[in-house]
Scaffold this motif. Structure first.
Motif, short mmCIF file in Angstrom:
data_model
loop_
_atom_site.label_atom_id
_atom_site.label_comp_id
_atom_site.label_asym_id
_atom_site.label_seq_id
_atom_site.Cartn_x
_atom_site.Cartn_y
_atom_site.Cartn_z
N SER A 133 -11.20 122.90 19.46
CA SER A 133 -11.93 122.91 18.19
C SER A 133 -11.67 124.18 17.40
CB SER A 133 -13.43 122.74 18.44
OG SER A 133 -13.69 121.50 19.05
N ALA A 134 -11.56 125.33 18.09
CA ALA A 134 -11.37 126.59 17.38
C ALA A 134 -10.04 126.59 16.63
CB ALA A 134 -11.44 127.75 18.36
N ARG A 135 -8.98 126.15 17.32
CA ARG A 135 -7.67 126.10 16.67
C ARG A 135 -7.68 125.08 15.53
NH1 ARG A 135 -5.18 127.14 22.00
NH2 ARG A 135 -4.00 129.10 21.84
N ALA A 136 -8.38 123.99 15.70
CA ALA A 136 -8.46 122.99 14.64
C ALA A 136 -9.11 123.58 13.39
CB ALA A 136 -9.23 121.77 15.12
N ALA A 137 -10.14 124.37 13.55
CA ALA A 137 -10.82 124.99 12.42
C ALA A 137 -9.90 125.98 11.71
CB ALA A 137 -12.10 125.67 12.88
N THR A 168 -9.92 116.23 21.54
CA THR A 168 -10.26 117.32 20.64
C THR A 168 -10.95 116.77 19.40
OG1 THR A 168 -8.33 118.59 21.37
CG2 THR A 168 -9.36 119.26 19.29
N PRO A 169 -12.18 117.19 19.12
CA PRO A 169 -12.87 116.67 17.93
C PRO A 169 -12.27 117.25 16.66
CG PRO A 169 -14.20 118.36 18.98
CD PRO A 169 -13.03 118.13 19.88
N PRO A 170 -12.30 116.51 15.56
CA PRO A 170 -11.80 117.05 14.29
C PRO A 170 -12.70 118.16 13.79
CG PRO A 170 -12.87 114.93 13.94
CD PRO A 170 -12.80 115.13 15.43
N PRO A 171 -12.17 119.07 12.96
CA PRO A 171 -12.99 120.17 12.44
C PRO A 171 -14.02 119.66 11.44
CG PRO A 171 -10.86 120.15 11.37
CD PRO A 171 -10.79 119.11 12.44
N ALA A 172 -14.98 120.53 11.14
CA ALA A 172 -16.01 120.15 10.18
C ALA A 172 -15.45 119.98 8.78
CB ALA A 172 -17.12 121.21 10.17
N ASP A 173 -14.42 120.80 8.45
CA ASP A 173 -13.79 120.65 7.13
C ASP A 173 -13.10 119.29 7.04
OD1 ASP A 173 -14.56 123.18 6.41
OD2 ASP A 173 -12.72 124.12 7.13
N PRO A 174 -13.26 118.60 5.92
CA PRO A 174 -12.66 117.26 5.77
C PRO A 174 -11.16 117.35 5.50
CG PRO A 174 -13.81 117.86 3.77
CD PRO A 174 -14.06 118.98 4.73
#
Length: 570
Positions: free
Chosen positions: A480-484, A511-517
């Motif tokens: 998740s951190a890298r995704a953000a 891996t969940p998607p980031p909060a940003d769309p």
């Protein structure tokens, strides 16, 4: 000659220009009649026009012929060309009209010497097909017309001059001489190119002494469908009689080529050289000439019939010393001619235009860096040199030996190994073994499957995701951190690319998607990770033509933006 209102046309005009952008953002628009003038409406010129029109760039495409030539000259369509056609929107029409090429049988002195199966790795989406050149031109011209641009037939380029702001050309057509002012000129006008001649480019090479004849006929035999035939007679290691049959759509229909009999032979033209290349319709072989060669060389008894057309032709091998001179470019046969072995000529020319199109579009829009247009020659001329050299070697050896590495040969013939390892606009930041098994800058981006997207019920292929008009940034995230962080990086890249960049997060399973769309795809089966040797934090920038432009083992904003600065102007 200035067209009224050229800076703000509401829709496609006769030249295909679309409006909606302020004149200032398009440079000296009011000083030109059209953004790009394309000489030659064969497959190469049509590809160049399509790539420009898909990006909203105005162009005119002219051809000296009053109507499309009915000859099945270039027939073989390589897998790489089909990938290009998928992005151009013509793949379905092409496959509907084509037949699959399954292999090639080579006979020497009546015996089967060896057989080539046109097998490709599972991850390659398309195989080899055969399609007559007149059908290729019909399909490409139809797509171009749907984009608002039609071929101006019976019109040829007679002269041109260029200056710092554009090209002034004179056209000869049905209405008489016509001056045209264009920002760029692209010469796709064949082996006898007026554009190449006008530039004074060196066209070094030579001519083959042999003369050939071509015919489109039906063969009444039981050879396997979709298999090409090469039958040759050799004496003292030299080929003195030849028959090559390439399947065409239609029951038992082939394009056949063979040596010309003495009664149809002609003396070398004055000065030989480049003029000894191409079809000579003044000496049309008859069906009896074709039947005589079949009687001598066909692997089994065959009766030729239903001849649609025939011609005599000569072959030269030449390449220009440069593909660009200022605001003028050459592509296809205007830049390189060579033997038709391996069906490399038209496919190479289509890739020339595919490479040039997106770069020229950015230049017209004022978004290209100074180096981008120079990269056309730097990338495509080495490819042309390799193709000319390889086809000449193949033609001279006569396929008299088995390939050392059949799998590599098939990939090469499929044009899947074409790359730009020394491109001035390619780069990477890797350390140690990062991305060691992934595609390198300048290599074709491989396809893969198994990409899942929310709200889509079925998995996607990567080629369905890549943007065929702009760059695509692929950011691989394993947590998740890298995704953000990747989401923030994507925004900076899009700003630096003037919005001409699309980005996707490729998420490892779980891996969940980031909060940003931001657009995100899950690599559900690990196919992306395997094809790209991906690890968390890495990234690949895929160019509009489907080649890797940049990669990094740990993608950072400074490194990525520095690379984009070599592509896009400030």
């Amino acid at each position: 000659m200035v067209r009224p209102g050229a800076g703000a046309v509401a829709g496609p005009g006769p030249d295909g220009r679309t409006g909606g952008s302020p004149a200032a953002s398009w440079g000296e628009l009011a000083m030109t009649d059209v953004d790009v003038l394309i000489a030659g409406a064969g497959p190469v010129g049509l590809t160049a026009a399509l790539e420009l029109r898909r990006r909203g760039i105005g162009c005119r495409i002219i051809d000296r012929l009053a109507k499309r030539a009915p000859y099945a000259k270039a027939v073989g369509i390589q897998p790489r060309t089909l990938e290009i056609w998928e992005h151009s929107g013509v793949l379905r029409d092409a496959l509907d009209a084509a037949i699959e090429m399954r292999g090639m049988q080579i006979y020497t002195n009546g015996e089967l010497a060896f057989e080539v199966q046109l097998d490709l790795p599972d991850e390659v989406p398309y195989g080899f097909v055969a399609l007559p050149q007149y059908e290729t031109e019909r399909i490409l011209a139809g797509q171009l017309a749907r984009l608002g641009t039609c071929i101006e037939r019976g019109t040829e380029l007679t002269s041109f001059e260029q200056d710092a702001g554009g090209v002034t050309a004179t056209l000869a057509g049905p209405a008489g001489p016509q001056p045209v002012r264009a920002r760029y000129l692209v010469g796709c006008d064949g082996a006898h190119s007026a554009v190449r001649t006008g530039l004074g480019l060196d066209f070094a090479g030579g001519a083959f002494p042999e003369q050939y004849m071509l015919a489109d006929v039906v063969a009444d035999w039981s050879m396997p469908p979709g298999v090409g035939i090469r039958a040759q007679h050799q004496s003292d290691g030299k080929t003195d009689d030849l028959l090559v049959c390439i399947p065409l759509p239609g029951r038992s229909r082939y394009r056949m080529s063979m040596f010309v009999p003495p009664e149809l032979a002609a003396p070398d033209p004055q000065g030989a050289g480049e003029m000894a290349h191409g079809l000579d319709g003044s000496r049309a072989p008859e069906l009896r000439h074709i039947q005589a060669v079949l009687d001598r060389l066909a692997p089994q008894p065959a009766q030729a019939s239903d001849m649609r057309w025939s011609s005599v032709f000569r072959i030269s091998h030449r390449i220009v010393d440069r593909y660009r001179s200022g605001r003028v470019f050459v592509a296809g046969d205007a830049a390189h001619i060579h033997p038709p072995t391996g069906a490399q000529g038209m496919n190479t020319g289509i890739q020339d235009a595919w490479n040039l199109g997106w770069k020229l579009a950015l230049a017209v829009q004022g978004l290209a860096s100074d180096a981008l247009l120079d990269s056309y020659d730097a990338e495509r001329r080495p490819v042309g040199e390799q193709v000319v050299g390889q086809t000449v070697r193949d033609a001279r050896t006569g396929f008299d030996a088995r390939p050392d590495d059949p799998a590599a040969m098939i990939l090469r013939e499929a044009q899947l190994l074409v790359g730009y390892p020394d491109s001035p606009v390619a780069g990477e930041e890797v350390t140690g073994g990062q991305l060691a098994a992934g595609p390198r800058p300048g290599q074709r981006a491989p396809d893969c499957g198994g990409l899942r997207r929310s709200a889509v019920a079925f998995p996607l292929r990567l080629f369905e995701v890549l943007d065929p008009a702009d760059h695509t940034l692929l950011l691989y995230a394993g947590d998740s951190a890298r995704a953000a962080r990747a989401a923030a990086l994507l925004g900076a890249a899009q700003r630096r690319a003037h919005g001409r960049l699309r980005g996707y997060l490729i998420l490892a399973p779980g891996t969940p998607p980031p909060a940003d769309p931001v657009p995100a795809l899950t690599d559900s089966g690990g196919q992306f990770r395997a094809a790209y040797d991906a690890a968390g934090g890495c990234g690949y920038l895929v160019r509009p033509d489907g080649y890797i432009g940049y990669r990094a083992g740990q993608l950072t904003e400074p490194g990525l933006l520095a690379h984009l600065a070599g592509i896009f102007a400030r």
